[in-house]
Scaffold this active site. Structure first.
Site, short mmCIF file in Angstrom:
data_model
loop_
_atom_site.label_atom_id
_atom_site.label_comp_id
_atom_site.label_asym_id
_atom_site.label_seq_id
_atom_site.Cartn_x
_atom_site.Cartn_y
_atom_site.Cartn_z
N HIS A 180 0.86 -1.25 0.02
CA HIS A 180 -0.21 -0.07 -0.14
C HIS A 180 0.79 1.28 -0.11
O HIS A 180 0.49 2.27 -0.59
CB HIS A 180 -0.94 -0.17 1.14
N MET A 226 3.31 -9.27 -1.05
CA MET A 226 2.59 -8.59 0.25
C MET A 226 1.08 -8.66 0.12
O MET A 226 0.44 -8.34 -0.84
CB MET A 226 3.22 -7.16 0.28
N SER A 227 0.57 -8.88 1.25
CA SER A 227 -1.02 -9.00 1.50
C SER A 227 -1.45 -8.80 2.81
O SER A 227 -0.92 -9.39 3.81
CB SER A 227 -1.40 -10.25 0.61
N VAL A 270 4.85 -5.29 -4.55
CA VAL A 270 5.83 -5.46 -3.67
C VAL A 270 5.86 -6.83 -2.75
O VAL A 270 4.96 -7.40 -2.56
CB VAL A 270 5.53 -4.44 -2.57
N GLY A 302 -2.76 -1.70 -7.12
CA GLY A 302 -1.35 -2.72 -7.12
C GLY A 302 -1.70 -3.85 -8.30
O GLY A 302 -2.67 -4.39 -8.38
N GLN A 303 -0.45 -4.10 -8.89
CA GLN A 303 -0.40 -5.30 -9.81
C GLN A 303 -0.66 -6.45 -9.37
O GLN A 303 -1.23 -7.45 -10.15
CB GLN A 303 1.06 -5.12 -10.68
N LYS A 304 -0.56 -6.66 -8.09
CA LYS A 304 -0.74 -7.94 -7.48
C LYS A 304 -2.26 -8.28 -7.69
O LYS A 304 -2.46 -9.63 -7.93
CB LYS A 304 -0.58 -7.89 -5.97
N ARG A 338 -3.89 -10.44 4.10
CA ARG A 338 -4.32 -11.78 4.47
C ARG A 338 -3.00 -12.60 4.92
O ARG A 338 -3.08 -13.69 5.45
CB ARG A 338 -5.02 -12.35 3.30
#
Length: 281
Positions: free
Chosen positions: A36, A184-185, A176, A147-149, A187
């Protein structure tokens, strides 16, 4: 740093911003982490006015998902954002966003919301698209960063903006990762140390496919098989592994000229995790 909690307060703030100043929106559900903050950092390089929304949206959670236990700590999130002052936080309640219950108007992009994560989470992306459209109308940004995630979400929002003529530039920011490669999450908080080690192999599988692609492989079945091999070696049973067009999310059999996305979802312990890499010919 200002934290606004009502639509009226946000309207007053937004009306006070001079018309010549650009406004960037970073939509989040809180439980902030380095991913974030990468969005916030980029936003601050692009616009003098940055709004970070923090809202756990009930419309994007299914009846048996983790809405109730999703991590919430507004005080901690505000403390994490403090070094990025000046910025404005918009943290409305569910009642503020949905005063009459779940929105009766739903935004959906059927061809993009019923594939990949949409198969296992019916209605999820309709909830995402609807709340993002609401946030766009409430905060009136010139640009918004994602985010691209969450690549499927990013593609859907780009399509939404194009189809509904929102005058907003959508900016995707690279994923990231932790030192292990794990994306990175929020969760990730659900994972035990041993589960985090196992979860790192999600990216290792994707990376193995990326290396195969860089060595000339273009067939989807071979690239997906490479991911499967890595996951099977760690006893990970994926919910899906998909190779799709990055923009349309349509399945691809052979990568040709357009960027492709190889993406997956898997459950590790109590956490449902997603990840992806972009394959650019």
């Amino acid at each position: 740093m200002t934290c606004l909690e009502t639509l009226d307060a946000m309207k007053r703030f937004r009306d006070s911003v001079p018309s010549h100043q650009k406004v960037a929106l970073v939509p989040t559900m809180g439980a902030l982490h380095a991913g974030h903050l990468a969005l916030v950092e980029q936003a601050k390089t692009l616009a003098p006015v940055v709004i970070v929304s923090i809202f756990v949206n009930p419309m994007q959670f299914g009846p048996h998902e983790d809405f109730e236990k999703y991590p919430r700590n507004l005080e901690n999130d505000l403390s994490i954002l403090e070094p990025y002052h000046p910025l404005t936080v918009f943290a409305p309640s569910v009642m503020e966003m949905y005063p009459h219950g779940p929105s009766r108007t739903i935004i959906t992009v059927p061809s993009m919301t019923t594939v990949m994560c949409g198969l296992g989470r019916p209605g999820h992306f309709d909830g995402v698209a609807t709340v993002v459209a609401k946030l766009f109308n409430i905060t009136r940004p010139h640009m918004a960063l994602f985010g691209q995630k969450d690549a499927q979400q990013l593609a859907i929002i780009k399509q939404l903006v194009e189809d509904l003529n929102f005058p907003i530039k959508i900016i995707g920011v690279p994923t990231v990762r932790e030192t292990s490669g794990l994306a990175m999450s929020s969760r990730n908080q659900y994972l035990t140390p041993s589960q985090k080690e196992q979860a790192a192999f999600l990216y290792q599988g994707l990376y193995a496919a990326q290396v195969l692609f860089e060595n000339g492989e273009r067939r989807a079945n071979q690239l997906i098989h490479k991911v499967q091999q890595v996951l099977q070696s760690q006893n990970i049973d994926p919910e899906y592994i998909a190779l799709v067009d990055q923009r349309t999310l349509e399945p691809i059999e052979v990568i040709t000229d357009s960027p492709a996305l190889i993406a997956l979802a898997a459950r590790i312990g109590q956490a449902r995790l997603i990840d992806n890499v972009v394959l650019v010919p």
